[in-house]
Enzyme design. Sequence first.
Site, PDB file in Angstrom:
ATOM      1  N   TYR A  78       0.834  -1.195   0.000  1.00 57.62           N
ATOM      2  CA  TYR A  78       0.000   0.000   0.000  1.00 57.62           C
ATOM      3  C   TYR A  78       0.880   1.260   0.000  1.00 57.62           C
ATOM      4  O   TYR A  78       1.404   1.664   1.025  1.00 57.62           O
ATOM      5  CB  TYR A  78      -0.932   0.018   1.206  1.00 57.62           C
ATOM      6  N   HIS A 147       0.506 -12.199   1.342  1.00 52.94           N
ATOM      7  CA  HIS A 147      -0.395 -11.272   0.647  1.00 52.94           C
ATOM      8  C   HIS A 147      -0.735 -11.768  -0.756  1.00 52.94           C
ATOM      9  O   HIS A 147       0.152 -11.993  -1.581  1.00 52.94           O
ATOM     10  CB  HIS A 147       0.292  -9.906   0.558  1.00 52.94           C
TER      11      HIS A 147
END
Length: 353
Positions: A78, A147
């Site tokens: 992010y 992830h």
Amino acid sequence: MDATTVRTFVPSFHNKNPKEGDMKYRRLGNTDMEVSYLSFGAAALGSVFRPTDDSEGYDALETFLKDGVNFIDTSPWYGHGKSERVLGEAFKAKNIPRQSFYIATKVGRYLPEPSKMFDFSYEGTLASVEESLQRLGLTYVDIIQAHDVEFAPSLEVVLEETLPALQKVKDEGKARYIGITGYPLSVLKEIVLRSSVKIDTVLTYCRYSMNDTALLEYKDFFTSRGVGIINASPTSMGLLTNRGPPDWHPAALYTPHIVDACKKASEYCIEEQVDISRLALHFSLEQPDCATCLISTASRENARKNLEVVSDPLCETERIVLKGVLERFMKPLNNSHWEGFETEALKKGEYVG
């Protein structure tokens, strides 16, 4: 239980006398964590959705935490480290006690270039955790997650390299629990079945929202194994908003009929003077088998609006409109999804991320 009875409550930090029932807490699988059923997804702090000022991210985080949100999810993906960095700075700038929150971060997904986007290797995983802890200014995280595991070169890489590395991280006291994240639910299930490393949590997104409730088909499997379920993006990454999804949204790229149905639902809500995002958040929060539901914003104002959804139940008109949205626009979709399109695009070198 209310905010004052969970172990993350700090009287000197939290708002005084929180109204009983404003925030609910649920046990996250077989972990020792009672997490707020509304939680903070920190992707927005990485300027993923729009350019953001770091200080407004500090304020949004503080607003959520002071009102009883106690779970934060982030990733080096992010903003390519920005989300973690802003969190670390906010913890210091706002004097946020470590006891007041649980935090999860991730490994495996990193940079925007397709050739550098993913690294699920053993050594890369260990290095990533060290970098994340440094950015966050913490000595440990509560959950360390692999992830978007569907993008690994193979599941064997996740099973034989990523997860054993995460076990080492846990053994060294740098994480308390291990999780996996991804969009395809069947992949998450297969990893839980095959892993020799204990999986404590799964995080998936857009799979329990008004337009797609496929997570219901898997919840019994996960809960029977004590795996905590983290549900992300009740607005389905912008599909269930008046603004609509960003250009990079996979539904916009691969399944425009989903975008069209959600747009029509939004228009119907506007006609009825009801906020579709409010309906979407209520819908996801009311699923008891999901321990928590992640919502992301870098705005204090939006943080307050999301918190108001928790304390302000739907009125009769909103419930009627919600029923109409589900029957008229969502049920015909029959849990349509974009599973598989992104991984195929990556193989062809066409994935935009």
